[in-house]
Design a protein around this motif. Sequence first.
Motif: not given
Length: 578
Positions: A453-465
């Motif tokens: 939520n706005a108070k605290l959130y989690t990000l799970l990230i993946t990416g490719k160049n």
Amino acid sequence: MKTRLIILLLFISGYCAAQVTTVDYRRNLSKGVSLNVKQEKVGNVLQMIGKAGGFYFSYNGVLFRQDSLINLNVKNVPVREVLDQLFDGKVDYKENAEYIILRYAVNHLTIEAEHIANGDNEYAISGYVIDTRTGNKVKQASVYEKKLLQAALTDNNGYFTLRFRGEHSGVILTASKETYRDTALVFLADINIKPEKYEDPDKEKGAFFTNTFGGRGIWRFLLSSKQRIQNLNIPDFLAQTPFQASFTPGLSSHGSMSSSVVNKASLNILGGYTAGTNGFEIAGAFNLTKGDIKKIQVAGLFNVVGGSVRGTQFSGAYNDVNMNVDGLQVAGLLNRVESKVRGLQLAGVGNIAGKDVKGAQVAGLINVSKNTTGVQLAGVLNKTSGRLKGMQLTGLVNHAKNMDGFQLGVVNLADSSSGISIGLINLSNNGYRKITVYSNEVINTNIAFKTGNAKLYTLLITGKNFSDTARAFTFGLGLGHDFVLNKHFAISAEGTIQSIYLGNIEEANNLYRLQANLQFNALSRLTIFAGPAYSYYVKGEAISGEKYQKEVAPAWSHHFRNGTQGWLGWNFGVMVAL
């Protein structure tokens, strides 16, 4: 050895009999009430009587038709007479503290003595229990002496025999049976006083047990049929003694009356069955308690309590309490409380509370409660089916219906959340479930899943160049907070940790970023964002693979003495709410 044990228990029983006291009570049935009602439901009339007398009624809903309408006009009439008028003698009345307990008892008993012997330090009575209406002998009726705590069940012919040791000028026998009104009879030497000439001073004394443990579950397995019948016949009589000893529930210093006695100290070699303990109880294997435990209860395997526990309860495997726990409950495997817990539950496997927990639950695997004000700590799962005002800490999953506290786990779930959840996945019906697609100066295509939520959130990230000559892959996680300015604009502050794969897994390349994004809600579910970021990059010694990016840091980066690099960068992307 067995003979010595029996002699010891008889000696203890004799001592305890001299110390017996019955529990105090109030005489609500003799209070005068005044009412004048017409065509009123019987349930409402009972509420009026209780309010006028300052007490409550307890009864089974099938005792009478709830929609029955009655007329009643009484002035300063005792409650007992009012109830006789309402139910026409088909209901029996038991009194306990602030309650009057109503039970179906349309039939009547009488005791007919066949043989009475008084001499040589022994008093013996045998005879029959008879249904006064039909004249038939009544089988499996309980005949007992309240002061001496001696009891017997009638056989299939309605016959009983009771023997009492010691000097007794007389005894008072009471006969009880389900659906029958109790009857009492006095035997003084050779004088037999008829039931109608004797008003039993103890007839309203007793304890009201709301449970029916004596006939189900583990109780059915450990108690004999005679003990269960005795419990059904005389559920409300209660006495107190300083001490009792048992080898098994059937071999006790109080005999078959053990389930009607509250003890200050209770010693059960294998297991015991009592009405309650107001002191200390210990058993080699198990304790079965029909009422309450106050202070301390200890068992090698399990404790099962039909009432509440106020104090400390220990067992090697299992504690089961039908009502509330106030204090400390410790079990090698499982603690289960049907109602509320105020204090601490400790278990090797799990703790289960049917209602509220105010305190802490600590378990190796699982904790369950309805509402939690305090802490739940478990290895696998914490579940609060109502409101959480406190903390849930677990190695795997936390769940709360209404989360107004703090959750720390791999997966945190809530129907609604106004608190803080930290984990890889944080899901709630009123929280974030957003997909972010963005680009920055390091990786040209990134995807993040945002939960919380706005108070605290989690990000799970993946990416490719995406590049023919400068490939790179990234994965990581992050935490963020949204500063909501209005319905269209917000500023997010995020910190992330990512691993960069450059074709060689021998040594990690770690990227740490702090970033701030200005967010614009272009549509109800679509947000555009952009902002600055600062990166701190720790490069491994391994050589990048062929066609992979050689340098992650841009040309304007700053080199630190330890070989790491830092620089200012940027983010730009879109976010979609699921």
